[in-house]
Scaffold this motif. Structure first.
Motif, mmCIF file in Angstrom:
data_model
loop_
_atom_site.group_PDB
_atom_site.id
_atom_site.type_symbol
_atom_site.label_atom_id
_atom_site.label_comp_id
_atom_site.label_asym_id
_atom_site.label_seq_id
_atom_site.Cartn_x
_atom_site.Cartn_y
_atom_site.Cartn_z
ATOM 1 N N MET A 136 0.826 -0.999 -0.036
ATOM 2 C CA MET A 136 0.079 0.006 -0.022
ATOM 3 C C MET A 136 0.946 1.184 -0.258
ATOM 4 O O MET A 136 1.799 1.292 0.596
ATOM 5 N N GLY A 137 0.524 2.196 -0.757
ATOM 6 C CA GLY A 137 1.147 3.385 -0.648
ATOM 7 C C GLY A 137 0.699 4.405 0.306
ATOM 8 O O GLY A 137 -0.170 4.082 1.024
ATOM 9 N N LEU A 138 1.718 5.501 0.493
ATOM 10 C CA LEU A 138 1.540 6.548 1.736
ATOM 11 C C LEU A 138 0.225 7.400 1.481
ATOM 12 O O LEU A 138 0.125 8.039 0.155
ATOM 13 N N GLU A 139 -0.632 7.444 2.362
ATOM 14 C CA GLU A 139 -1.922 8.066 2.422
ATOM 15 C C GLU A 139 -1.710 9.601 2.778
ATOM 16 O O GLU A 139 -1.142 9.839 3.739
ATOM 17 N N VAL A 140 -1.970 10.615 1.835
ATOM 18 C CA VAL A 140 -1.577 11.915 2.156
ATOM 19 C C VAL A 140 -3.259 12.610 2.234
ATOM 20 O O VAL A 140 -3.728 12.670 1.284
ATOM 21 N N PRO A 141 -3.647 13.169 3.637
ATOM 22 C CA PRO A 141 -4.716 13.857 3.512
ATOM 23 C C PRO A 141 -4.782 15.122 2.437
ATOM 24 O O PRO A 141 -3.881 15.897 2.153
#
Length: 75
Positions: free
Chosen positions: A1-6
């Protein structure tokens, strides 16, 4: 999974260069909006009914940014 950025509020970043997390997206232009900058409106929904149209009893919720709100209500 990739990094989630708000997503940040576009209006906050434009006006004060601060980052506030977006809670909604403008239905017209797609910018992210924080609670302070979102505008909640109601919208009547219509659907075909025989030879005419019918309006739902309950309106739908519609979220817009301040700029789109001003553009929609300008004469």
């Amino acid at each position: 999974m990739g990094l989630e950025v708000p997503m940040n509020c576009f209006e906050c970043r434009s006006l004060s260069r601060t980052a506030r997390t977006a809670e909604a997206v403008c239905c017209q232009c797609g910018v992210g909006l924080c609670r302070e900058h979102l505008r909640i409106e109601s919208q009547e929904l219509h659907h075909p009914a025989g030879l005419g149209k019918s309006t739902n009893r309950l309106p739908a919720r519609r979220i817009v940014c301040p700029l789109c709100e001003r553009a929609e209500h300008s004469d």
